[in-house]
Design a protein around this motif. Structure first.
Motif, mmCIF file in Angstrom:
data_model
loop_
_atom_site.group_PDB
_atom_site.id
_atom_site.type_symbol
_atom_site.label_atom_id
_atom_site.label_comp_id
_atom_site.label_asym_id
_atom_site.label_seq_id
_atom_site.Cartn_x
_atom_site.Cartn_y
_atom_site.Cartn_z
ATOM 1 N N SER A 78 0.828 -1.203 0.000
ATOM 2 C CA SER A 78 0.000 0.000 0.000
ATOM 3 C C SER A 78 0.865 1.256 0.000
ATOM 4 O O SER A 78 1.912 1.300 0.641
ATOM 5 N N PRO A 79 0.401 2.314 -0.665
ATOM 6 C CA PRO A 79 1.121 3.590 -0.592
ATOM 7 C C PRO A 79 0.896 4.299 0.747
ATOM 8 O O PRO A 79 1.641 5.205 1.092
ATOM 9 N N GLU A 80 -0.123 3.879 1.484
ATOM 10 C CA GLU A 80 -0.406 4.465 2.801
ATOM 11 C C GLU A 80 0.452 3.734 3.823
ATOM 12 O O GLU A 80 0.210 2.582 4.151
ATOM 13 N N ARG A 81 1.494 4.429 4.325
ATOM 14 C CA ARG A 81 2.437 3.819 5.258
ATOM 15 C C ARG A 81 3.250 4.916 5.930
ATOM 16 O O ARG A 81 3.218 6.057 5.482
ATOM 17 N N PRO A 82 3.958 4.598 7.011
ATOM 18 C CA PRO A 82 4.707 5.637 7.730
ATOM 19 C C PRO A 82 5.667 6.435 6.852
ATOM 20 O O PRO A 82 5.799 7.645 7.016
ATOM 21 N N ASN A 83 6.345 5.775 5.936
ATOM 22 C CA ASN A 83 7.206 6.440 4.960
ATOM 23 C C ASN A 83 6.750 5.988 3.582
ATOM 24 O O ASN A 83 6.918 4.824 3.227
ATOM 25 N N PRO A 84 6.155 6.872 2.805
ATOM 26 C CA PRO A 84 5.580 6.460 1.522
ATOM 27 C C PRO A 84 6.631 6.191 0.437
ATOM 28 O O PRO A 84 6.721 6.878 -0.571
ATOM 29 N N ILE A 85 7.426 5.147 0.684
ATOM 30 C CA ILE A 85 8.472 4.751 -0.261
ATOM 31 C C ILE A 85 7.959 3.568 -1.065
ATOM 32 O O ILE A 85 7.441 2.600 -0.513
ATOM 33 N N ALA A 86 8.115 3.646 -2.368
ATOM 34 C CA ALA A 86 7.703 2.565 -3.263
ATOM 35 C C ALA A 86 8.926 2.005 -3.967
ATOM 36 O O ALA A 86 9.934 2.692 -4.138
ATOM 37 N N VAL A 87 8.810 0.758 -4.385
ATOM 38 C CA VAL A 87 9.850 0.144 -5.211
ATOM 39 C C VAL A 87 9.167 -0.520 -6.400
ATOM 40 O O VAL A 87 8.163 -1.210 -6.243
ATOM 41 N N SER A 88 9.682 -0.249 -7.575
ATOM 42 C CA SER A 88 9.160 -0.847 -8.799
ATOM 43 C C SER A 88 10.321 -1.491 -9.554
ATOM 44 O O SER A 88 11.352 -0.858 -9.768
ATOM 45 N N ASN A 89 10.133 -2.750 -9.918
ATOM 46 C CA ASN A 89 11.089 -3.443 -10.787
ATOM 47 C C ASN A 89 10.606 -3.255 -12.210
ATOM 48 O O ASN A 89 9.494 -3.665 -12.531
ATOM 49 N N VAL A 90 11.413 -2.633 -13.042
ATOM 50 C CA VAL A 90 10.959 -2.304 -14.393
ATOM 51 C C VAL A 90 11.992 -2.666 -15.456
ATOM 52 O O VAL A 90 13.189 -2.723 -15.191
ATOM 53 N N SER A 91 11.489 -2.875 -16.666
ATOM 54 C CA SER A 91 12.350 -3.155 -17.820
ATOM 55 C C SER A 91 12.925 -1.856 -18.356
ATOM 56 O O SER A 91 12.203 -0.867 -18.520
ATOM 57 N N ILE A 92 14.198 -1.907 -18.666
ATOM 58 C CA ILE A 92 14.884 -0.740 -19.238
ATOM 59 C C ILE A 92 14.733 -0.781 -20.757
ATOM 60 O O ILE A 92 15.071 -1.777 -21.398
ATOM 61 N N ALA A 93 14.231 0.294 -21.341
ATOM 62 C CA ALA A 93 14.129 0.403 -22.801
ATOM 63 C C ALA A 93 15.452 0.937 -23.370
ATOM 64 O O ALA A 93 15.926 0.465 -24.402
ATOM 65 N N TYR A 94 16.017 1.932 -22.695
ATOM 66 C CA TYR A 94 17.302 2.513 -23.111
ATOM 67 C C TYR A 94 17.853 3.347 -21.966
ATOM 68 O O TYR A 94 17.128 3.724 -21.043
#
Length: 158
Positions: A78-94
């Motif tokens: 959830s984005p609702e948390r004591p420290n709103p830190i997110a992590v996303s694993n994503v594909s690099i296009a360039y």
């Protein structure tokens, strides 16, 4: 309590469906070598949830259709948390080191979200071969690639 200082290194952009991270000029030398990877982990700030109410949220009520009636924020993404830190694993296009840009195929972040850090995805450190998950979500895809074809709308109550 010790003071923590976090300095954004760039921001997420999405112009006409083109996703990218633009790294601030003082950090673009840090992109050297990133183009040799297929994926990057992006730590970013859920700025839309940076308020007293969302930072105080510790229990979510039935966020998943097949999940428990209540679940703690440290047991979900959830984005609702004591420290709103997110992590996303994503594909690099360039990667354009000179311009300080990482082109992405997609990221689940809002345009303008601040990027806190970038880490290359390396299977020897980041991949867990046989993870254990709660029974209510054990039917979820087993990989990032499989997730794109999964019907996530059938899973969430929000």
């Amino acid at each position: 309590m010790n003071e923590i200082k976090v300095f954004p290194i760039g921001k997420i952009e999405n112009e006409n469906g083109e996703f990218k991270v633009t790294v601030d000029s003082i950090y673009k030398n840090g992109l050297k070598g990133l183009a040799d990877y297929s994926h990057v982990q992006i730590l970013w700030w859920f700025d839309g949830c940076d308020n007293t109410k969302d930072r105080g949220m510790l229990i979510e009520k039935k966020p998943y259709k097949k999940g428990p009636e209540e679940i703690g924020v440290f047991a979900l993404r959830s984005p609702e948390r004591p420290n709103p830190i997110a992590v996303s694993n994503v594909s690099i296009a360039y990667v354009d080191e000179k311009a300080g840009i990482i082109g992405l195929y997609y990221i689940d972040a809002f345009p303008g979200s601040m990027v806190l850090d970038l880490k290359p995805y390396t299977p020897s450190i980041d991949r867990i071969e046989n993870p254990i998950t709660p029974k209510w979500c054990s039917h979820w895809p087993k990989s990032y690639e499989e997730s794109s074809e999964f019907n996530w709308e059938d899973e969430f109550n929000f």
